[in-house]
Design an enzyme around this catalytic site. Structure first.
Site, PDB file in Angstrom:
ATOM      1  N   GLU A 112       0.830  -1.207   0.000  1.00  0.00           N
ATOM      2  CA  GLU A 112       0.000   0.000   0.000  1.00  0.00           C
ATOM      3  C   GLU A 112       0.866   1.259   0.000  1.00  0.00           C
ATOM      4  O   GLU A 112       1.988   1.250   0.500  1.00  0.00           O
ATOM      5  CB  GLU A 112      -0.851   0.068   1.271  1.00  0.00           C
ATOM      6  CG  GLU A 112      -1.832  -1.028   1.466  1.00  0.00           C
ATOM      7  CD  GLU A 112      -2.533  -0.894   2.816  1.00  0.00           C
ATOM      8  OE1 GLU A 112      -3.473  -1.662   3.048  1.00  0.00           O
ATOM      9  OE2 GLU A 112      -2.133  -0.032   3.635  1.00  0.00           O
ATOM     10  N   CYS A 131       2.719   8.410   2.331  1.00  0.00           N
ATOM     11  CA  CYS A 131       3.131   7.341   3.231  1.00  0.00           C
ATOM     12  C   CYS A 131       3.427   6.111   2.386  1.00  0.00           C
ATOM     13  O   CYS A 131       2.568   5.650   1.625  1.00  0.00           O
ATOM     14  CB  CYS A 131       2.026   7.047   4.246  1.00  0.00           C
ATOM     15  SG  CYS A 131       2.437   5.747   5.428  1.00  0.00           S
ATOM     16  N   CYS A 138       5.021  -7.584   7.245  1.00  0.00           N
ATOM     17  CA  CYS A 138       5.935  -7.155   8.301  1.00  0.00           C
ATOM     18  C   CYS A 138       6.161  -8.315   9.256  1.00  0.00           C
ATOM     19  O   CYS A 138       5.222  -9.059   9.560  1.00  0.00           O
ATOM     20  CB  CYS A 138       5.355  -5.956   9.059  1.00  0.00           C
ATOM     21  SG  CYS A 138       6.460  -5.290  10.335  1.00  0.00           S
ATOM     22  N   CYS A 142       3.473  -6.923  15.769  1.00  0.00           N
ATOM     23  CA  CYS A 142       2.737  -6.092  16.730  1.00  0.00           C
ATOM     24  C   CYS A 142       1.251  -6.455  16.623  1.00  0.00           C
ATOM     25  O   CYS A 142       0.672  -6.367  15.530  1.00  0.00           O
ATOM     26  CB  CYS A 142       2.962  -4.618  16.442  1.00  0.00           C
ATOM     27  SG  CYS A 142       4.701  -4.122  16.541  1.00  0.00           S
ATOM     28  N   CYS A 145      -1.624  -4.294  14.813  1.00  0.00           N
ATOM     29  CA  CYS A 145      -1.325  -3.793  13.471  1.00  0.00           C
ATOM     30  C   CYS A 145      -1.791  -4.784  12.410  1.00  0.00           C
ATOM     31  O   CYS A 145      -1.441  -5.970  12.458  1.00  0.00           O
ATOM     32  CB  CYS A 145       0.176  -3.555  13.344  1.00  0.00           C
ATOM     33  SG  CYS A 145       0.722  -3.093  11.690  1.00  0.00           S
ATOM     34  N   CYS A 373      -2.957   0.779   8.505  1.00  0.00           N
ATOM     35  CA  CYS A 373      -1.863   0.290   7.676  1.00  0.00           C
ATOM     36  C   CYS A 373      -1.995  -1.204   7.447  1.00  0.00           C
ATOM     37  O   CYS A 373      -2.110  -1.989   8.388  1.00  0.00           O
ATOM     38  CB  CYS A 373      -0.543   0.604   8.364  1.00  0.00           C
ATOM     39  SG  CYS A 373       0.884   0.019   7.461  1.00  0.00           S
TER      40      CYS A 373
END
Length: 385
Positions: A112, A131, A138, A142, A145, A373
């Site tokens: 994205e 951004c 990832c 976390c 997220c 995100c």
């Protein structure tokens, strides 16, 4: 793909074995571009012409580059300008001022990027922030997220990272987005992925975005922000580079017990370690470090934690080099995590202000779309199986 952190080289490089994307002009340094042009049997000066068209005029179609002979255009196009990312879905919000794009890479990975326009007003000169993502997925895991829930697929190349900025700059210059023609003022490496886990490509992309045309996009270093959840060796390495970008540390908790849960990397680099590294960055770069703190209802938003955060920041030398950026959580569907109550957010701010800590609350964008995100990418098929 598992959502665990997977193999981590604690010098800062996540291990992700996938085929590499094709080499693009944006993967090369200015010197390598000249060498590559000569390697095609073309005069060295053609490299500057090519860069001028791509970075200066923002023209993505080599067939239009009339200062090159037609045969050379085709040759250069085939050698250096593969399509790295293809837009597959787009959402807009905030009366068109926020545009979020899902991109598909050559191997099917989906990432994205977001363009956020802030109109000119009495207290603002007007600006546009982009951004961008540095990884597909990832590995930091976390739990609040959306990107972290999908796990890591692979690192992006410098070309794929810069592509996101180049496309935004082109669309803005051409007036394709609401608000009329404009330019990119700020780049934040805060999209999908942990930038410091893809350090070399992120640094190469940042240098290229910063370089003056025709070698790059000419965005000032003060307009570049690189985030991290606390990869201490890379934070210290970045401090010693000659590129004074803004460092944003995603802290999210001032105590190790809670941060171990919210940011699993904290078990390798604890709160003291990451704040010491942040202070080192500020002292070396003379740039204020942004302390990113997502406010999560009944998890990390207690006034006592605001007081602890203030004490830990003020314990580090000239603590005025820190600025706390509070972020209301943009929850993902089905998540147990949600944004703090307004009264708790206000109390958190008041306690920091009372302690003399500079603090702002981020203007959260994209709440009516897949704003968190990684959320749009996940819906679009980002987690390749």
């Amino acid at each position: 793909m598992s959502s665990t952190t997977g193999p981590i080289d604690l010098t800062g490089e996540l291990v992700a074995s996938r085929r590499r994307p094709p080499t693009h002009w944006m993967d090369l340094t200015p010197e390598q571009r000249v060498e590559s042009i000569i390697g095609l049997g073309l005069p060295a000066y053609r490299a500057r012409q090519v860069s001028y068209q791509w970075f200066g005029r923002l023209d993505p179609v080599p067939a239009n580059w009339t200062d090159l002979p037609a045969a050379s255009r085709q040759q250069v196009s085939e050698a250096f300008f593969p399509t790295l990312l293809t837009p597959i879905r787009q959402q807009t919000a905030d009366t068109g001022l926020t545009t979020k794009t899902a991109w598909r890479a050559f191997d099917g990975a989906v990432i994205e990027s977001v363009i956020m326009r802030y109109p000119q007003g009495p207290d603002s000169p007007g600006r546009t922030t982009v951004c961008i993502s540095s990884q597909a997925g990832c590995g930091m895991a976390c739990p609040f997220c959306a990107t972290g829930q999908g796990g890591l697929q692979r690192n992006l190349s410098a070309g794929e990272i810069t592509w996101q900025v180049h496309d935004a700059a082109r669309r803005l210059a051409a007036g394709e987005l609401p608000g009329g023609p404009g330019r990119v003022n700020n780049i934040v490496f805060m999209g999908m992925g942990e930038p410091m886990a893809n350090y070399n490509a992120v640094l190469a992309a940042a240098r290229q975005v910063h370089a003056a045309a025709p070698d790059g996009l000419g965005i000032g270093a003060r307009g570049l922000t690189v985030s991290t959840v606390g990869m201490v060796p890379r934070m210290r390495q970045l401090a010693d580079e000659d590129l004074p970008v803004t460092l944003a540390l995603s802290l999210h908790a001032p105590d190790d017990e809670l941060r171990d849960e919210l940011v699993p990397l904290n078990r390798h680099f604890n709160v003291d370690a990451v704040l010491d590294a942040a202070w080192y960055y500020a002292s070396r770069s003379k740039r204020r470090v942004s302390i990113e703190y997502i406010l999560i209802k009944d998890i990390n938003d207690q006034a006592g934690r605001a007081d602890l955060l203030a004490r830990r920041l003020k314990a580090r030398g000239d603590w005025g080099w820190f600025h706390v950026n509070l972020i209301p959580l943009n929850p993902t569907p089905g998540s147990k995590w949600t944004a703090s109550r307004p009264k708790d957010e206000r109390a958190f701010v008041q306690h920091l202000e009372r302690a003399g800590v500079p603090v702002t609350v981020r203007d959260t964008r994209g709440r009516e779309i897949d704003g968190a995100c990684g959320q749009l990418a996940a819906r679009t098929g980002a987690v390749a199986r």
